[in-house]
Design an enzyme around this catalytic site. Sequence first.
Site, mmCIF file in Angstrom:
data_model
loop_
_atom_site.group_PDB
_atom_site.id
_atom_site.type_symbol
_atom_site.label_atom_id
_atom_site.label_comp_id
_atom_site.label_asym_id
_atom_site.label_seq_id
_atom_site.Cartn_x
_atom_site.Cartn_y
_atom_site.Cartn_z
ATOM 1 N N CYS A 26 0.867 -1.167 0.000
ATOM 2 C CA CYS A 26 0.000 0.000 0.000
ATOM 3 C C CYS A 26 0.904 1.217 0.000
ATOM 4 C CB CYS A 26 -0.972 -0.012 1.170
ATOM 5 S SG CYS A 26 -0.189 0.043 2.779
ATOM 6 N N ILE A 27 0.430 2.313 0.530
ATOM 7 C CA ILE A 27 1.182 3.555 0.370
ATOM 8 C C ILE A 27 2.402 3.651 1.291
ATOM 9 C CG2 ILE A 27 -0.026 5.009 2.067
ATOM 10 C CD1 ILE A 27 -0.219 7.077 -0.302
#
Length: 634
Positions: A26-27
């Site tokens: 994810c980020i």
Amino acid sequence: MKYEQLAKDIIANVGGKENVNSVVHCITRLRFKLKDEKKANTDVLKNMDGVVTVMKSGGQYQVVIGNHVPDVYKSVVAVGGFDSAQPVEADSGEKGSLFNRFIDMISGIFTPILGVLAASGMIKGFNALFVAIGWLDEQGGTYEILNAIGDALFYFLPILLGYTAMKKFGGTPFLGMVIAMALVYPALEAIPNAGEPLYTLFAGSMFESPVYIEFFGIPVILMTYSMSVIPIILSAFFAAKLERFFARVIPDVVKMFLVPMFTLLIIIPLTFIIIGPIATWASQLLGQATIWVYDLSPIIAGAFLGGFWLVFVMFGLHWGLVPIGINNFTSQGWDPILALIFVHSFALAGAILAVWIKTKNSNTKTLSAPALISSIFGVTEPAMYGIALPLKKPFIFTLISSAIGGAMLGFFGSVGYVMGGLGIFQIPSFISPDGIDMSLIGAIIAAVVGLVLAFVLTFFFGGINKNQDEAPTEKGNTTITNRKSESIVSPLNGEVKNLADIQDAAFASGALGKGVAIEPTEGKLFAPVSGTVSALFPTNHAIGITTDGGAEILVHIGMDTVQLEGKYFTAHTTQGNRVEKGQLLIEFDANAIKEAGFALTTPVVVTNQYDYEITLVEADKIQSQDPLLEVIPK
């Protein structure tokens, strides 16, 4: 690889690659699904240089890295030999909105072959040009060999699409290739020319079809599948599902050969009998529909497509038009759709040329030269994201000039005859099989007009030196100026919390940035600053913005909401976009997210915290656009 050793250490301490079912990111973190979490050395990972912390949540073993997680992920995939064919956090892509799923499917199928597809089209185009100007004889061996080089991919296009489509749909790629090989099998293609049909189906209708052979008494409508697009994609879609079914029910000891055997025995006849004819008719109707729209008003169609093409690219919407153009080439031999966007790269080049000549900012001048060259050759991203969009007016003038150029293409009746490159490499694709005509001449005139018009508008009205701080400097895909003090406002309505009090250890520790958390009372996220969207995760639950002054802001909606795979989140911007303070960025269904068992606590942090002195707001409740943080460069 920069992070090769870190990747090796991470894989070793999650229990080795044999303990990994899957890994995505994810980020800020790597998200492993492990076969046995007990085999992971959590304490070792937590104390490892390059790792912020380790978290376990929702069946995932999360190794928190920080902003450079995409680079670490690439190294982990390379070192571990994991499958990275699907997009990051691929599971979310399959369960987003119908439109997003369609765009993801099309891009996944066509992206791997676009380079060689364009190269083949360029060879065909130049070959036609050489014949038109008398350099080659159409009966000569040189022409024939060059034509074979350029034409081979298009003739056997279903085989390449069989591979990429099956890979995209989660099937065995070589099965897709075999299905396509059967569709273009020469002996079957030759049957309609060998004798009279047995009978005719749908006589008197637009679907009238002679039947030459039967399969166990079932009529088979033989179509020409070479150079086709839609039939093999649909066939691969059903084949992937069929393969997964047989993989579940066939014993492991004979699975290796029985699964592909039964899949082929069922899907290929079905394709010839049902899928192929229906898909072929659909592709023909699609081609006729686009030509019908074009014929209504080529000028309006050109102005619309030319003027908005770069906008379509920014939002990924161009993927809905590319296959239509390819389908037109394969079904009827020419296409107006991709031809009408021809001028956009030249218009952008004209705008960037004006910036390069007129700017007094050394950084802007340095970036403009390579961006200008890449635009002429059809690669627009460096110029668009690096210069035109940050300066605004050059981008607007590019769209206007491209729209006028597109209208001129429609006026001259310019269409493409092969799928060629972009920019100057697209020019030969306008050469008609009958030789040079207004299709090519009109395209060249439109390109020159688009370039000159964008140059003039930008040079005289672009306001290039109105602000000497306007110039971009390179920073990935974002643009920043010299760092300066800035005020960051609240992106949400809600209650303010101390970051240290939230349940996510990575954010609570401050390792991912300094800031605050907000408990939202409304499902709308607004831009806390003006700047460029440097990161927007595919699930739309987190967004990063780099401000004009250089501060890097991360807003993460909820805790572990990545597991919702994009459900309940709707983004109103995209990565690389310029956004203004107060602009609506993301909407989310707060009640549905809570009912799904996820906390909505939203960290708002400055990730490059060590470059700034950061002052936090003192408030319990806050409204969107109220002051939240003050950042002062150190």
